[in-house]
Motif scaffolding. Structure first.
Motif, mmCIF file in Angstrom:
data_model
loop_
_atom_site.group_PDB
_atom_site.id
_atom_site.type_symbol
_atom_site.label_atom_id
_atom_site.label_comp_id
_atom_site.label_asym_id
_atom_site.label_seq_id
_atom_site.Cartn_x
_atom_site.Cartn_y
_atom_site.Cartn_z
ATOM 1 N N SER A 42 0.811 -1.229 0.000
ATOM 2 C CA SER A 42 0.000 0.000 0.000
ATOM 3 C C SER A 42 0.839 1.272 0.000
ATOM 4 O O SER A 42 0.348 2.341 0.356
ATOM 5 C CB SER A 42 -0.955 0.019 1.192
ATOM 6 N N THR A 43 2.094 1.186 -0.389
ATOM 7 C CA THR A 43 2.959 2.353 -0.516
ATOM 8 C C THR A 43 3.359 2.491 -1.979
ATOM 9 O O THR A 43 3.740 1.513 -2.616
ATOM 10 C CB THR A 43 4.226 2.212 0.355
ATOM 11 N N ALA A 44 3.266 3.703 -2.496
ATOM 12 C CA ALA A 44 3.609 3.957 -3.896
ATOM 13 C C ALA A 44 5.092 4.314 -4.009
ATOM 14 O O ALA A 44 5.617 5.100 -3.220
ATOM 15 C CB ALA A 44 2.763 5.090 -4.450
ATOM 16 N N TYR A 45 5.732 3.730 -5.006
ATOM 17 C CA TYR A 45 7.131 4.013 -5.318
ATOM 18 C C TYR A 45 7.199 4.466 -6.762
ATOM 19 O O TYR A 45 6.479 3.958 -7.618
ATOM 20 C CB TYR A 45 7.999 2.769 -5.125
ATOM 21 N N ILE A 46 8.065 5.407 -7.014
ATOM 22 C CA ILE A 46 8.257 5.926 -8.363
ATOM 23 C C ILE A 46 9.703 5.686 -8.761
ATOM 24 O O ILE A 46 10.625 6.055 -8.028
ATOM 25 C CB ILE A 46 7.916 7.423 -8.435
ATOM 26 N N PHE A 47 9.880 5.046 -9.911
ATOM 27 C CA PHE A 47 11.209 4.793 -10.434
ATOM 28 C C PHE A 47 11.427 5.724 -11.610
ATOM 29 O O PHE A 47 10.755 5.619 -12.634
ATOM 30 C CB PHE A 47 11.358 3.333 -10.869
ATOM 31 N N GLN A 48 12.343 6.653 -11.438
ATOM 32 C CA GLN A 48 12.633 7.640 -12.477
ATOM 33 C C GLN A 48 13.584 7.025 -13.496
ATOM 34 O O GLN A 48 14.404 6.168 -13.161
ATOM 35 C CB GLN A 48 13.256 8.874 -11.835
ATOM 36 N N GLY A 49 13.482 7.458 -14.719
ATOM 37 C CA GLY A 49 14.270 6.906 -15.804
ATOM 38 C C GLY A 49 15.765 7.004 -15.639
ATOM 39 O O GLY A 49 16.509 6.262 -16.250
ATOM 40 N N ASN A 50 16.241 7.907 -14.779
ATOM 41 C CA ASN A 50 17.684 8.012 -14.569
ATOM 42 C C ASN A 50 18.175 7.059 -13.487
ATOM 43 O O ASN A 50 19.329 7.102 -13.101
ATOM 44 C CB ASN A 50 18.078 9.449 -14.226
ATOM 45 N N THR A 52 16.733 6.646 -10.301
ATOM 46 C CA THR A 52 16.420 7.042 -8.931
ATOM 47 C C THR A 52 15.064 6.478 -8.514
ATOM 48 O O THR A 52 14.087 6.592 -9.232
ATOM 49 C CB THR A 52 16.395 8.580 -8.793
ATOM 50 N N LEU A 53 15.030 5.872 -7.334
ATOM 51 C CA LEU A 53 13.806 5.321 -6.774
ATOM 52 C C LEU A 53 13.324 6.235 -5.656
ATOM 53 O O LEU A 53 14.095 6.624 -4.784
ATOM 54 C CB LEU A 53 14.054 3.918 -6.223
ATOM 55 N N TYR A 54 12.034 6.584 -5.699
ATOM 56 C CA TYR A 54 11.421 7.451 -4.694
ATOM 57 C C TYR A 54 10.257 6.734 -4.041
ATOM 58 O O TYR A 54 9.575 5.935 -4.673
ATOM 59 C CB TYR A 54 10.859 8.725 -5.329
ATOM 60 N N GLN A 55 10.019 7.070 -2.776
ATOM 61 C CA GLN A 55 8.811 6.643 -2.090
ATOM 62 C C GLN A 55 7.906 7.856 -2.010
ATOM 63 O O GLN A 55 8.338 8.944 -1.622
ATOM 64 C CB GLN A 55 9.122 6.155 -0.684
ATOM 65 N N MET A 56 6.640 7.664 -2.406
ATOM 66 C CA MET A 56 5.697 8.773 -2.363
ATOM 67 C C MET A 56 5.078 8.845 -0.970
ATOM 68 O O MET A 56 4.503 7.878 -0.486
ATOM 69 C CB MET A 56 4.600 8.622 -3.413
ATOM 70 N N GLU A 57 5.237 10.000 -0.329
ATOM 71 C CA GLU A 57 4.682 10.211 1.001
ATOM 72 C C GLU A 57 3.198 10.545 0.899
ATOM 73 O O GLU A 57 2.693 10.888 -0.163
ATOM 74 C CB GLU A 57 5.441 11.346 1.704
ATOM 75 N N SER A 58 2.482 10.476 2.013
ATOM 76 C CA SER A 58 1.039 10.724 2.019
ATOM 77 C C SER A 58 0.691 12.153 1.616
ATOM 78 O O SER A 58 -0.397 12.412 1.124
ATOM 79 C CB SER A 58 0.448 10.411 3.390
ATOM 80 N N ASP A 59 1.628 13.099 1.802
ATOM 81 C CA ASP A 59 1.363 14.484 1.406
ATOM 82 C C ASP A 59 1.741 14.756 -0.050
ATOM 83 O O ASP A 59 1.660 15.886 -0.517
ATOM 84 C CB ASP A 59 2.087 15.455 2.333
ATOM 85 N N GLY A 60 2.153 13.715 -0.786
ATOM 86 C CA GLY A 60 2.482 13.864 -2.199
ATOM 87 C C GLY A 60 3.946 14.161 -2.473
ATOM 88 O O GLY A 60 4.350 14.189 -3.635
ATOM 89 N N THR A 61 4.748 14.373 -1.452
ATOM 90 C CA THR A 61 6.173 14.622 -1.671
ATOM 91 C C THR A 61 6.887 13.306 -1.941
ATOM 92 O O THR A 61 6.407 12.226 -1.587
ATOM 93 C CB THR A 61 6.814 15.316 -0.446
#
Length: 181
Positions: A42-50, A52-61
Motif C-alpha cells: 500500500s505504498t507507492a514508489y516511483i522509479f525515475q528513468g535516470n 532514482t527510486l522514490y517513495q511517495m509520502e502521504s502528502d504527495g512529496t
C-alpha cells in the motif's frame, strides 16, 4: 584552420554541455523524465528513468530511496526485481537485502512477475522464458521456430497477454496461463 575546428566543436558540444549542467534552463533529458509507478504494501514508489527510486509520502512529496543501475524495475507486491545485464536481482522496498535470483548467459529483460513465476526474454523479444521461483526451473514459453512472433503486452494474475504476428504480418492477441506452464 585550427580556430575554425575548435569553434565548430564548441558550437556542436556547448548546447549539450549546458543542458547537462542545468545552465541553459532546458528540460531534463528523456531518461530523467521517464517514470514507473510501483506499489508495495500500500505504498507507492516511483522509479525515475535516470535510475532514482522514490517513495511517495502521504502528502504527495517524494522521498529519495536510492539509485539503481537498471532501466526497469518490477515488483511482485513484496519486493523489487531488476536486471543488470544477464543477472536478475531482488531487493526490499528500501533497496536493502539485495540478492541474486538467477542469471543467464546473455543479457535479459524482465517482463512480468507473479508470486511464483518470473517472465523474461532475450534480445529483440526472443526466447520468452519462465523462471519458476519455487523450484528454480526455467522453461521456454514458445517453440524455437516461433520465438520472434510473440511480443509481451501485459500481465494480470497468472495470465500473460502477447501479440502474435503471423507470416502475413497480421496480428492477434494470444493469452497464456502461466500457472499451466
Amino acid at each position: 584552420l585550427l580556430f575554425l575546428l575548435v569553434g565548430t566543436v564548441l558550437f556542436l558540444l556547448l548546447p549539450d554541455l549546458l543542458d547537462r549542467s542545468g545552465l541553459a534552463g532546458c528540460p531534463p533529458e528523456f531518461a530523467d523524465r521517464y517514470y514507473s509507478l510501483i506499489e508495495i504494501d500500500s505504498t507507492a514508489y516511483i522509479f525515475q528513468g535516470n535510475g532514482t527510486l522514490y517513495q511517495m509520502e502521504s502528502d504527495g512529496t517524494l522521498q529519495s530511496i536510492g539509485r539503481l543501475r537498471t532501466d526497469k524495475i518490477l515488483s511482485d507486491g513484496d519486493k523489487f526485481f531488476y536486471t543488470r545485464g544477464n543477472k536478475v536481482y531482488q531487493s526490499g522496498a528500501d533497496l536493502s537485502d539485495r540478492s541474486l535470483v538467477f542469471q543467464e548467459q546473455q543479457p535479459i529483460e524482465l517482463d512480468y512477475i507473479t508470486d511464483n513465476i518470473i517472465l523474461y526474454h532475450f534480445g529483440n523479444h526472443d526466447h520468452y522464458t519462465l523462471f519458476d521461483r519455487l523450484t528454480g526451473e526455467k522453461s521456454r514459453l514458445f517453440p524455437e521456430s516461433e520465438k520472434s512472433n510473440y511480443f509481451f503486452r501485459a500481465g494480470s494474475d497468472n495470465r500473460a497477454v502477447f501479440t502474435y504476428t503471423g507470416q502475413d504480418y497480421s496480428e492477434s492477441l494470444f493469452v497464456v496461463n502461466l500457472a499451466d506452464k
